[in-house]
Design a protein around this motif. Structure first.
Motif, PDB file in Angstrom:
ATOM      1  N   ASP A 118      17.233  -1.285  10.093  1.00 26.47           N
ATOM      2  CA  ASP A 118      16.328  -2.293  10.637  1.00 26.47           C
ATOM      3  C   ASP A 118      16.491  -2.389  12.142  1.00 26.47           C
ATOM      4  O   ASP A 118      17.318  -3.130  12.646  1.00 26.47           O
ATOM      5  N   LYS A 119      15.705  -1.604  12.855  1.00 24.51           N
ATOM      6  CA  LYS A 119      15.717  -1.659  14.315  1.00 24.51           C
ATOM      7  C   LYS A 119      14.745  -2.746  14.769  1.00 24.51           C
ATOM      8  O   LYS A 119      13.921  -3.239  14.014  1.00 24.51           O
ATOM      9  N   ASP A 120      14.826  -3.108  16.046  1.00 21.03           N
ATOM     10  CA  ASP A 120      13.997  -4.193  16.570  1.00 21.03           C
ATOM     11  C   ASP A 120      12.498  -3.935  16.428  1.00 21.03           C
ATOM     12  O   ASP A 120      11.724  -4.868  16.308  1.00 21.03           O
ATOM     13  N   ASP A 121      12.091  -2.678  16.452  1.00 18.64           N
ATOM     14  CA  ASP A 121      10.655  -2.403  16.436  1.00 18.64           C
ATOM     15  C   ASP A 121      10.096  -2.111  15.042  1.00 18.64           C
ATOM     16  O   ASP A 121       8.948  -1.725  14.904  1.00 18.64           O
ATOM     17  N   VAL A 122      10.879  -2.303  13.984  1.00 14.70           N
ATOM     18  CA  VAL A 122      10.393  -2.073  12.619  1.00 14.70           C
ATOM     19  C   VAL A 122       9.681  -3.341  12.145  1.00 14.70           C
ATOM     20  O   VAL A 122      10.253  -4.428  12.135  1.00 14.70           O
ATOM     21  N   HIS A 123       8.409  -3.162  11.769  1.00 10.98           N
ATOM     22  CA  HIS A 123       7.609  -4.283  11.286  1.00 10.98           C
ATOM     23  C   HIS A 123       7.116  -3.952   9.878  1.00 10.98           C
ATOM     24  O   HIS A 123       6.567  -2.877   9.651  1.00 10.98           O
ATOM     25  N   LEU A 124       7.334  -4.889   8.950  1.00 12.56           N
ATOM     26  CA  LEU A 124       6.895  -4.716   7.567  1.00 12.56           C
ATOM     27  C   LEU A 124       5.790  -5.702   7.233  1.00 12.56           C
ATOM     28  O   LEU A 124       5.868  -6.873   7.598  1.00 12.56           O
ATOM     29  N   ARG A 163       1.375  -6.286   1.197  1.00 19.51           N
ATOM     30  CA  ARG A 163       0.006  -6.561   0.771  1.00 19.51           C
ATOM     31  C   ARG A 163      -0.092  -6.397  -0.741  1.00 19.51           C
ATOM     32  O   ARG A 163       0.443  -5.432  -1.297  1.00 19.51           O
ATOM     33  N   GLY A 164      -0.773  -7.322  -1.380  1.00 17.58           N
ATOM     34  CA  GLY A 164      -0.987  -7.227  -2.813  1.00 17.58           C
ATOM     35  C   GLY A 164       0.283  -7.358  -3.627  1.00 17.58           C
ATOM     36  O   GLY A 164       0.292  -7.033  -4.802  1.00 17.58           O
ATOM     37  N   GLY A 165       1.368  -7.774  -3.019  1.00 20.64           N
ATOM     38  CA  GLY A 165       2.615  -7.986  -3.730  1.00 20.64           C
ATOM     39  C   GLY A 165       3.440  -6.735  -3.984  1.00 20.64           C
ATOM     40  O   GLY A 165       4.618  -6.834  -4.269  1.00 20.64           O
ATOM     41  N   ASP A 166       2.811  -5.527  -3.888  1.00 23.38           N
ATOM     42  CA  ASP A 166       3.587  -4.325  -4.196  1.00 23.38           C
ATOM     43  C   ASP A 166       3.340  -3.161  -3.236  1.00 23.38           C
ATOM     44  O   ASP A 166       3.796  -2.055  -3.478  1.00 23.38           O
ATOM     45  N   THR A 167       2.624  -3.410  -2.139  1.00 24.82           N
ATOM     46  CA  THR A 167       2.361  -2.375  -1.141  1.00 24.82           C
ATOM     47  C   THR A 167       2.929  -2.828   0.199  1.00 24.82           C
ATOM     48  O   THR A 167       2.618  -3.918   0.666  1.00 24.82           O
ATOM     49  N   VAL A 168       3.761  -1.968   0.786  1.00 20.32           N
ATOM     50  CA  VAL A 168       4.385  -2.302   2.068  1.00 20.32           C
ATOM     51  C   VAL A 168       3.882  -1.340   3.133  1.00 20.32           C
ATOM     52  O   VAL A 168       3.875  -0.128   2.941  1.00 20.32           O
ATOM     53  N   LYS A 169       3.467  -1.898   4.250  1.00 20.36           N
ATOM     54  CA  LYS A 169       3.087  -1.104   5.413  1.00 20.36           C
ATOM     55  C   LYS A 169       4.251  -1.178   6.398  1.00 20.36           C
ATOM     56  O   LYS A 169       4.719  -2.260   6.744  1.00 20.36           O
ATOM     57  N   ILE A 170       4.711   0.005   6.837  1.00 17.93           N
ATOM     58  CA  ILE A 170       5.807   0.080   7.800  1.00 17.93           C
ATOM     59  C   ILE A 170       5.239   0.546   9.133  1.00 17.93           C
ATOM     60  O   ILE A 170       4.540   1.547   9.197  1.00 17.93           O
ATOM     61  N   GLU A 171       5.577  -0.191  10.187  1.00 18.93           N
ATOM     62  CA  GLU A 171       5.181   0.192  11.535  1.00 18.93           C
ATOM     63  C   GLU A 171       6.428   0.221  12.415  1.00 18.93           C
ATOM     64  O   GLU A 171       7.237  -0.699  12.361  1.00 18.93           O
ATOM     65  N   SER A 172       6.571   1.303  13.179  1.00 16.91           N
ATOM     66  CA  SER A 172       7.682   1.435  14.108  1.00 16.91           C
ATOM     67  C   SER A 172       7.267   2.398  15.210  1.00 16.91           C
ATOM     68  O   SER A 172       6.877   3.525  14.935  1.00 16.91           O
ATOM     69  N   LYS A 173       7.325   1.938  16.437  1.00 19.19           N
ATOM     70  CA  LYS A 173       6.956   2.794  17.560  1.00 19.19           C
ATOM     71  C   LYS A 173       8.103   3.691  18.003  1.00 19.19           C
ATOM     72  O   LYS A 173       7.892   4.756  18.535  1.00 19.19           O
ATOM     73  N   GLY A 174       9.350   3.272  17.769  1.00 20.65           N
ATOM     74  CA  GLY A 174      10.486   4.016  18.296  1.00 20.65           C
ATOM     75  C   GLY A 174      11.209   4.919  17.310  1.00 20.65           C
ATOM     76  O   GLY A 174      12.044   5.707  17.707  1.00 20.65           O
ATOM     77  N   LEU A 207      13.263  -7.551   1.975  1.00 21.28           N
ATOM     78  CA  LEU A 207      13.142  -6.154   2.385  1.00 21.28           C
ATOM     79  C   LEU A 207      13.858  -5.915   3.714  1.00 21.28           C
ATOM     80  O   LEU A 207      14.580  -4.929   3.883  1.00 21.28           O
ATOM     81  N   LYS A 208      13.654  -6.812   4.665  1.00 23.57           N
ATOM     82  CA  LYS A 208      14.309  -6.687   5.973  1.00 23.57           C
ATOM     83  C   LYS A 208      15.833  -6.781   5.825  1.00 23.57           C
ATOM     84  O   LYS A 208      16.564  -6.045   6.484  1.00 23.57           O
ATOM     85  N   ALA A 209      16.304  -7.655   4.934  1.00 25.33           N
ATOM     86  CA  ALA A 209      17.743  -7.781   4.707  1.00 25.33           C
ATOM     87  C   ALA A 209      18.307  -6.481   4.139  1.00 25.33           C
ATOM     88  O   ALA A 209      19.407  -6.046   4.517  1.00 25.33           O
ATOM     89  N   ASP A 243       1.918 -16.589   2.485  1.00 23.50           N
ATOM     90  CA  ASP A 243       2.366 -17.515   1.462  1.00 23.50           C
ATOM     91  C   ASP A 243       3.892 -17.404   1.366  1.00 23.50           C
ATOM     92  O   ASP A 243       4.476 -16.393   1.755  1.00 23.50           O
ATOM     93  N   PRO A 244       4.561 -18.437   0.863  1.00 23.05           N
ATOM     94  CA  PRO A 244       6.030 -18.442   0.830  1.00 23.05           C
ATOM     95  C   PRO A 244       6.626 -17.265   0.043  1.00 23.05           C
ATOM     96  O   PRO A 244       7.665 -16.732   0.421  1.00 23.05           O
ATOM     97  N   GLU A 245       5.990 -16.841  -1.031  1.00 23.19           N
ATOM     98  CA  GLU A 245       6.508 -15.738  -1.837  1.00 23.19           C
ATOM     99  C   GLU A 245       6.479 -14.429  -1.040  1.00 23.19           C
ATOM    100  O   GLU A 245       7.438 -13.659  -1.064  1.00 23.19           O
ATOM    101  N   THR A 246       5.401 -14.170  -0.323  1.00 22.80           N
ATOM    102  CA  THR A 246       5.307 -12.961   0.504  1.00 22.80           C
ATOM    103  C   THR A 246       6.354 -13.003   1.608  1.00 22.80           C
ATOM    104  O   THR A 246       7.034 -12.008   1.868  1.00 22.80           O
ATOM    105  N   THR A 247       6.496 -14.141   2.246  1.00 24.58           N
ATOM    106  CA  THR A 247       7.494 -14.309   3.304  1.00 24.58           C
ATOM    107  C   THR A 247       8.889 -14.049   2.762  1.00 24.58           C
ATOM    108  O   THR A 247       9.701 -13.359   3.400  1.00 24.58           O
TER     109      THR A 247
END
Length: 167
Positions: free
Chosen positions: A57-63, A66-77, A47-49, A37-41
């Motif tokens: 913010d490296k190239d492999d960081v993915h956020l 969920r639920g408006g207040d929980t962030v999952k961070i994924e980064s392989k490097g 957050l990325k900014a 949804d636009p608000e989540t986007t």
């Protein structure tokens, strides 16, 4: 996947007003992913900014929000120290209550959780250093462990979560 709790109503305000984002079109979702949804986007972009402003913010960081207040961070490097800083940078944002991430084990005793401290009213880095590191004069070690999120050792606030370095 580990989950860290943060004080949702404390921290840096980066989300701004939803009305300000309405003029901006939401980017198209990646192939194979459901549209957000636009608000989540808008919030993920904010957050990325913030991570870009902190040079985290490296190239492999993915956020994922969920639920408006929980962030999952994924980064392989990212190494463990960088990932801990990512967790704190995102968790110390006003409106974020939980952060999920997998910490790499390399260089750390297996299964050892990072040491985080939530600042209470009236605390100083010196008092926190005395409690965790045995000496008030070691406050600079905590300050350095939390750079670039901290820019001044005297500017901490209640509800802020800090990374305590392991000696």
């Amino acid at each position: 996947m580990a989950i860290w709790d943060f004080v949702k109503d404390a921290g840096k305000s980066v989300f701004g007003k939803a009305e300000a984002a309405e003029a901006k079109p939401a980017p198209a979702p990646a192939a194979g992913k459901a549209p957000q949804d636009p608000e989540t986007t808008r919030k993920v972009a904010a957050l990325k900014a913030e991570l870009r402003a902190l040079n985290l913010d490296k190239d492999d960081v993915h956020l994922t929000l969920r639920g408006g207040d929980t962030v999952k961070i994924e980064s392989k490097g990212a190494d463990r120290e960088t990932l801990e800083k990512l967790i704190l940078a995102v968790g110390n944002i006003e409106g974020i209550a939980k952060v999920e991430a997998d910490l790499p084990e390399a260089g750390v005793e297996a299964g050892k959780a990072p040491v985080f401290h939530t600042v209470k009213k009236g605390e100083t880095l010196s008092a926190i250093a005395k409690a965790y590191l045995g000496s008030a004069s070691k406050y600079n070690a905590i300050f350095e462990a939390n750079r670039p999120m901290l820019t001044d050792p005297d500017k901490i606030y209640p509800g802020q979560t800090l990374r305590i370095p392991q000696e």
